[in-house]
Design a protein around this motif. Sequence first.
Motif, PDB file in Angstrom:
ATOM      1  N   TYR A 197     -42.792 -47.577  16.254  1.00 31.64           N
ATOM      2  CA  TYR A 197     -41.277 -47.427  16.277  1.00 31.64           C
ATOM      3  C   TYR A 197     -40.796 -47.736  15.032  1.00 31.64           C
ATOM      4  O   TYR A 197     -40.241 -46.614  14.255  1.00 31.64           O
ATOM      5  CB  TYR A 197     -40.600 -48.399  17.192  1.00 31.64           C
ATOM      6  CG  TYR A 197     -39.227 -48.203  17.615  1.00 31.64           C
ATOM      7  CD1 TYR A 197     -38.480 -47.455  17.939  1.00 31.64           C
ATOM      8  CD2 TYR A 197     -38.259 -49.519  16.851  1.00 31.64           C
ATOM      9  CE1 TYR A 197     -37.032 -47.539  18.056  1.00 31.64           C
ATOM     10  CE2 TYR A 197     -37.164 -49.660  17.088  1.00 31.64           C
ATOM     11  CZ  TYR A 197     -36.637 -48.108  17.658  1.00 31.64           C
ATOM     12  OH  TYR A 197     -34.913 -47.777  18.045  1.00 31.64           O
ATOM     13  N   SER A 217     -31.923 -44.345  18.260  1.00 36.02           N
ATOM     14  CA  SER A 217     -32.134 -46.212  19.168  1.00 36.02           C
ATOM     15  C   SER A 217     -33.497 -45.612  20.183  1.00 36.02           C
ATOM     16  O   SER A 217     -34.114 -46.192  20.512  1.00 36.02           O
ATOM     17  CB  SER A 217     -31.195 -46.282  20.269  1.00 36.02           C
ATOM     18  OG  SER A 217     -30.609 -46.860  19.499  1.00 36.02           O
ATOM     19  N   VAL A 218     -32.930 -43.715  20.332  1.00 35.90           N
ATOM     20  CA  VAL A 218     -34.117 -43.410  21.496  1.00 35.90           C
ATOM     21  C   VAL A 218     -35.316 -42.571  21.243  1.00 35.90           C
ATOM     22  O   VAL A 218     -36.168 -42.084  21.475  1.00 35.90           O
ATOM     23  CB  VAL A 218     -33.537 -42.301  22.544  1.00 35.90           C
ATOM     24  CG1 VAL A 218     -31.968 -42.674  22.799  1.00 35.90           C
ATOM     25  CG2 VAL A 218     -32.923 -41.138  21.363  1.00 35.90           C
ATOM     26  N   GLN A 231     -38.716 -43.021  22.225  1.00 37.40           N
ATOM     27  CA  GLN A 231     -39.010 -44.003  23.848  1.00 37.40           C
ATOM     28  C   GLN A 231     -40.094 -43.529  24.769  1.00 37.40           C
ATOM     29  O   GLN A 231     -39.836 -41.960  24.688  1.00 37.40           O
ATOM     30  CB  GLN A 231     -36.934 -43.463  24.106  1.00 37.40           C
ATOM     31  CG  GLN A 231     -36.989 -44.458  25.305  1.00 37.40           C
ATOM     32  CD  GLN A 231     -35.400 -44.879  25.310  1.00 37.40           C
ATOM     33  OE1 GLN A 231     -34.869 -43.567  25.034  1.00 37.40           O
ATOM     34  NE2 GLN A 231     -34.589 -45.796  26.044  1.00 37.40           N
ATOM     35  N   SER A 269     -39.025 -52.725  24.932  1.00 40.08           N
ATOM     36  CA  SER A 269     -38.326 -52.318  23.924  1.00 40.08           C
ATOM     37  C   SER A 269     -38.391 -52.418  22.828  1.00 40.08           C
ATOM     38  O   SER A 269     -38.545 -53.475  22.611  1.00 40.08           O
ATOM     39  CB  SER A 269     -36.746 -52.216  24.515  1.00 40.08           C
ATOM     40  OG  SER A 269     -36.080 -53.465  24.109  1.00 40.08           O
ATOM     41  N   TYR A 298     -36.462 -52.231  18.740  1.00 37.52           N
ATOM     42  CA  TYR A 298     -35.140 -52.219  17.988  1.00 37.52           C
ATOM     43  C   TYR A 298     -35.115 -52.307  16.732  1.00 37.52           C
ATOM     44  O   TYR A 298     -36.211 -53.046  16.448  1.00 37.52           O
ATOM     45  CB  TYR A 298     -33.960 -53.881  19.379  1.00 37.52           C
ATOM     46  CG  TYR A 298     -34.365 -54.333  19.144  1.00 37.52           C
ATOM     47  CD1 TYR A 298     -35.255 -55.183  20.197  1.00 37.52           C
ATOM     48  CD2 TYR A 298     -34.054 -55.063  17.857  1.00 37.52           C
ATOM     49  CE1 TYR A 298     -35.182 -56.813  20.023  1.00 37.52           C
ATOM     50  CE2 TYR A 298     -34.301 -56.990  17.800  1.00 37.52           C
ATOM     51  CZ  TYR A 298     -35.168 -57.559  19.120  1.00 37.52           C
ATOM     52  OH  TYR A 298     -35.258 -58.752  19.181  1.00 37.52           O
ATOM     53  N   GLN A 341     -33.582 -49.458  21.801  1.00 40.62           N
ATOM     54  CA  GLN A 341     -33.898 -48.352  22.962  1.00 40.62           C
ATOM     55  C   GLN A 341     -33.945 -49.014  24.443  1.00 40.62           C
ATOM     56  O   GLN A 341     -33.656 -48.181  25.321  1.00 40.62           O
ATOM     57  CB  GLN A 341     -36.022 -48.824  23.168  1.00 40.62           C
ATOM     58  CG  GLN A 341     -35.881 -47.491  21.623  1.00 40.62           C
ATOM     59  CD  GLN A 341     -37.830 -48.080  22.012  1.00 40.62           C
ATOM     60  OE1 GLN A 341     -38.434 -49.299  22.693  1.00 40.62           O
ATOM     61  NE2 GLN A 341     -38.438 -46.726  21.647  1.00 40.62           N
ATOM     62  N   TYR A 363     -40.008 -55.636  18.532  1.00 47.06           N
ATOM     63  CA  TYR A 363     -40.761 -54.555  19.835  1.00 47.06           C
ATOM     64  C   TYR A 363     -40.960 -55.473  20.630  1.00 47.06           C
ATOM     65  O   TYR A 363     -42.303 -56.027  20.684  1.00 47.06           O
ATOM     66  CB  TYR A 363     -41.977 -53.951  19.591  1.00 47.06           C
ATOM     67  CG  TYR A 363     -42.317 -52.545  20.307  1.00 47.06           C
ATOM     68  CD1 TYR A 363     -41.004 -51.687  20.940  1.00 47.06           C
ATOM     69  CD2 TYR A 363     -43.601 -52.778  21.104  1.00 47.06           C
ATOM     70  CE1 TYR A 363     -40.887 -50.228  21.481  1.00 47.06           C
ATOM     71  CE2 TYR A 363     -43.015 -51.209  22.709  1.00 47.06           C
ATOM     72  CZ  TYR A 363     -42.282 -50.703  22.600  1.00 47.06           C
ATOM     73  OH  TYR A 363     -42.340 -50.004  23.454  1.00 47.06           O
TER      74      TYR A 363
END
Lengths: 138, 601
Positions: B53, B187-188, B191, B201, B203, B215, B275
């Motif tokens: 991420y 954000s996505v 994903q 998720s 972030y 996410q 995460y």
Amino acid sequence: MKNGYVLLVEDNPHDVKLTERAFRLSHILNELKVAKDGVEALELLEKEEHLPQIVLLDLKLPRLDGLEVLRKIRGQERTRLLPVIILTSSREEQDLIESYRLGANSYIRKPVDFDKFVDAVREMGLYWLVLNEPPPVA
Amino acid sequence: MKTRRSLVVRLSLLSAVIAAGLLSAALAVLLVYGERTVIWREMQGLAQGAELYAAAVRQSLQDAASTMETLAELTSPAAGAASPEARLLAAAILEHSTLLSHLMFLSPAGYTQLVLPSSQEGETFRRDLGYASWFGALRAEKRSVISDLFISTVDRRPTIVVAAPVHGMDGRFAGAWAGSLDLGRLSVLHQLPAGADPHRSGYLTDRRGLVIAHQGNPRYVEEQTDFSGVPAVKEALAGKSGTLRYLNPVELSEKLGAFLPLQIAPASPPWAVVYEVTARYALGHLNAQARAVVGLGVLLAALSSGLTVLSLRRFLRPLGTLVATAGLIGAGDFAVPTPLRTGDELQELAEAFAGMADSLRRKDEQIQEQITELQASNRELEAFSYSVSHDLRAPLRSIDGFSKALLEDYSAVLPPEGREFLGYMREASQQMGQLIDDLIGLSRLSRDEFHAEEVDLSAMAEKAAAALRAHDPGRAVQFAIQPGISAMGDPRLLWHVLDNLLSNSWKFTARNPRACIEFGSQASAEGTQYFVRDNGVGFDMAYAGRLFSPFQRLHAQSEFAGSGIGLATVQRVVRRHGGRVWAEAQPEVGATFFFTLKEDE
């Protein structure tokens, strides 16, 4: 005294003599017939025309013992009511019980002391041969 | 015979408890180990997710920065930002960018000279961004910068800005191109396919901990949620990376999370990349596992108990056979039991048992033989007694009778001495007759059956005393009989005891004009002692041992008559009552005879 005879079943000749003497000393005049064992006693009872007034029965006898003789006497119609007096040395309870059970009319123990024996025979004779009413003759 | 605490039940319970205990321990170990493993594995995945991420975010930001730098380079300061070429280029970039929502050209003072896409407000509305800290940094450092989260003046939504400076020919700061990032799209980034794992998720927060991208829940971005209280965020903002299990205070749920700092500019505080996964979810399958293990444990415990019951039943069945056999043996059936073929200690037991039964059987046979022999010898003895009583007396009668006949019939021819001798013969035969009677009586005492009942000994003693008085009324003897003495025993046999003892006392007090005979009882260590005491001639204790043997006499026949059978009779009766008899005496003072009777009968 009535004049019926007395049957003495006794194997010991001394005892026979002493009994005869006791009868004499007691002034018992009845005839004393002697059988030396059980078989002879039963034969005599069968053979004789008249039954004895009383039977003096020893228990310990050769061939057929006294209790067997008593059983047979009580088992036959002719002698069923015949007065039988056990005259023995034994004082064993079992003999007493068995004798009365088989229907003996009296049980007398022969004492060693001859004086007492004479007393016993005298009283027995007085009772059974004089006082007692015998059963009717069949 | 029913056992109240069956081995089967007890051992089964024990086995169940042990099985349950072992399983619980195993379960605990398994669960702890399992949880650790699961958490470790989960953390590995999370760290990887965080890395990916972070890489994606970093890449996107770098892409945005280089795009801005390119745009800045291609913008001729002379032509100005508003030139049609620059406009076209910017429009093209915006059209192809997946991340940028607006592009702006800013004057050196920080006013917007161009905003793309064009808003309804038109280009006439100038916005002053000169106050922003990132604009200051842009002017000072002459390189691209990335802003913190702020509310866009264009669309009033939270955003971050990537900006690159434009320099004039002379190197003067001539303005800047700035791209506003669509945080929804950020954000996505990276994903996972929708719905695949809503519990995991990643972030991103800025250096203050405000959410830039999330996410799982883009609303956190819209609402500029403060995640600075989340431990993982705190750690990352402090420049650390790693994994952690913690409570997320925003969501109020336990999380497993991996975190790392994202350095967006040298010598400036980092952003945080986290995460995370909900712990309950991550460990959920572990709970299911635990339930499965517990279920298995219960099943195993039940199975183990069942097996124990079955195997114990099987194991104890031979014991049941042994018990049944023991019962049979106890009841006197000595049939040797069929040996067990279990091949274990039970077989040994059964064999030993069979051996014991066999030896018992032999012993029993021996005993039965002995009983038979004893019965035979008893019968012989009875026959002997019978013969004795009958046959031995007949000759005595002859001796006595014919002696008497001689005395009576031949008295005249017998000299006085001959008559005297005949008198002795009669005396002797009568005495022997008495002896025989006594001997028979003695043997009968042991043979006759025993009937125990409560016997009033005091009354019995009174009766014996009365008989003695009646027999010899000429004597004045004082009897002191303690009232109320009773005992358990055969009344017929006990009569012989009291009659003989009192007769003895009566006999041996004959020469004492103040004769006194006492009957009483006293307590002692061995129980109640009964006694008959007199003040007669007594005897020398040296001869006390011979007192109770048949025909033993301590006095001359001429002195005191008797056959010497009385005390032997007493002893025999007392022994048949489980007691003992003894005497204490002193010559010319008196004698006391004691006896006991077994009391628990």
